[in-house]
Design a protein around this motif. Structure first.
Motif, PDB file in Angstrom:
ATOM      1  N   UNK A   8       0.981  -1.510   0.147  1.00 36.41           N
ATOM      2  CA  UNK A   8      -0.308  -0.294   0.212  1.00 36.41           C
ATOM      3  C   UNK A   8       0.649   1.322  -0.135  1.00 36.41           C
ATOM      4  N   UNK A   9       1.874   0.925   0.374  1.00 40.61           N
ATOM      5  CA  UNK A   9       3.090   2.065   0.567  1.00 40.61           C
ATOM      6  C   UNK A   9       3.530   3.062  -1.113  1.00 40.61           C
ATOM      7  N   UNK A  10       3.420   2.215  -1.396  1.00 41.90           N
ATOM      8  CA  UNK A  10       4.105   2.060  -3.019  1.00 41.90           C
ATOM      9  C   UNK A  10       2.967   3.143  -3.582  1.00 41.90           C
ATOM     10  N   UNK A  83     -11.587  16.020 -10.016  1.00 45.56           N
ATOM     11  CA  UNK A  83     -13.018  15.725 -10.554  1.00 45.56           C
ATOM     12  C   UNK A  83     -13.600  14.577  -9.026  1.00 45.56           C
ATOM     13  N   UNK A  84     -14.202  13.463  -9.627  1.00 45.35           N
ATOM     14  CA  UNK A  84     -14.853  13.018  -8.274  1.00 45.35           C
ATOM     15  C   UNK A  84     -13.348  11.921  -7.938  1.00 45.35           C
ATOM     16  N   UNK A  85     -12.952  11.660  -9.195  1.00 45.96           N
ATOM     17  CA  UNK A  85     -11.777  10.605  -8.704  1.00 45.96           C
ATOM     18  C   UNK A  85     -11.346  11.222  -7.673  1.00 45.96           C
ATOM     19  N   UNK A  90      -8.038  11.299  -2.791  1.00 52.95           N
ATOM     20  CA  UNK A  90      -7.718  11.865  -1.372  1.00 52.95           C
ATOM     21  C   UNK A  90      -7.975  11.251  -0.256  1.00 52.95           C
ATOM     22  N   UNK A  91      -9.628  10.925  -0.143  1.00 55.88           N
ATOM     23  CA  UNK A  91      -9.853   9.915   1.018  1.00 55.88           C
ATOM     24  C   UNK A  91      -9.078   9.005   0.763  1.00 55.88           C
ATOM     25  N   UNK A  92      -8.940   8.641  -0.022  1.00 59.61           N
ATOM     26  CA  UNK A  92      -8.122   6.831   0.373  1.00 59.61           C
ATOM     27  C   UNK A  92      -7.052   6.976   1.004  1.00 59.61           C
ATOM     28  N   UNK A  93      -6.332   8.072   0.164  1.00 60.70           N
ATOM     29  CA  UNK A  93      -4.685   8.325   0.927  1.00 60.70           C
ATOM     30  C   UNK A  93      -4.518   8.524   2.347  1.00 60.70           C
ATOM     31  N   UNK A  99      -3.423   3.530   8.188  1.00 59.93           N
ATOM     32  CA  UNK A  99      -3.458   2.693   7.974  1.00 59.93           C
ATOM     33  C   UNK A  99      -2.221   2.523   8.446  1.00 59.93           C
ATOM     34  N   UNK A 100      -1.313   3.235   7.642  1.00 60.91           N
ATOM     35  CA  UNK A 100       0.477   3.208   7.874  1.00 60.91           C
ATOM     36  C   UNK A 100       0.552   3.777   9.206  1.00 60.91           C
ATOM     37  N   UNK A 101       0.213   4.859   9.911  1.00 57.92           N
ATOM     38  CA  UNK A 101       0.740   4.170  11.790  1.00 57.92           C
ATOM     39  C   UNK A 101       0.430   3.589  12.504  1.00 57.92           C
TER      40      UNK A 101
END
Length: 127
Positions: A8-10, A83-85, A90-93, A99-101
């Protein structure tokens, strides 16, 4: 957990870096002095400016120079420009950062326990 953390970090590392850079730029744009416009902030209110009774009013900040880019940086930071994507990424990031924390702390605790079980000297950081 380590495999998920690594893969996921990649993917999200690039987007988290984008969010961090645009967030810093938006704050720098707000704080950046703009020469003669910076002195206008401390000057008296412009003619026709009426402060309501009991309020301590400040004159409006000038919108020139770096300060005019705040809106652009905000839209880039939130992903709205794409746009929406862009907003979804941004929200998933942001969720990936959470999650990474937690997974980073979990991995560190696991490595700490592993070292203590093997009777190795406990250290904060090891090679």
């Amino acid at each position: 957990m380590r495999k998920w953390h690594r893969w996921l970090s990649i993917f999200f590392g690039i987007f988290i870096l984008w969010i961090a850079i645009t967030g810093v730029l938006s704050q720098v744009a707000v704080l950046w002095p703009s020469g003669a416009a910076a002195e206008q902030v401390t000057a008296s209110p412009p003619p026709g400016f009426v402060c309501p009774e009991g309020w301590r009013c400040m004159p409006p900040r000038p919108q020139g120079g770096m300060r005019s880019l705040v809106g652009l940086f905000h839209h880039l930071h939130s992903g709205e420009s794409f746009g929406l994507v862009g907003t979804v990424i941004s929200v998933l990031s942001g969720l990936a950062l959470v999650f990474f924390s937690f997974s980073g702390i979990w991995l560190y605790v696991q490595m700490w326990r592993f070292r203590s079980k093997r009777a190795l000297a406990p250290r904060w950081f090891w090679k």
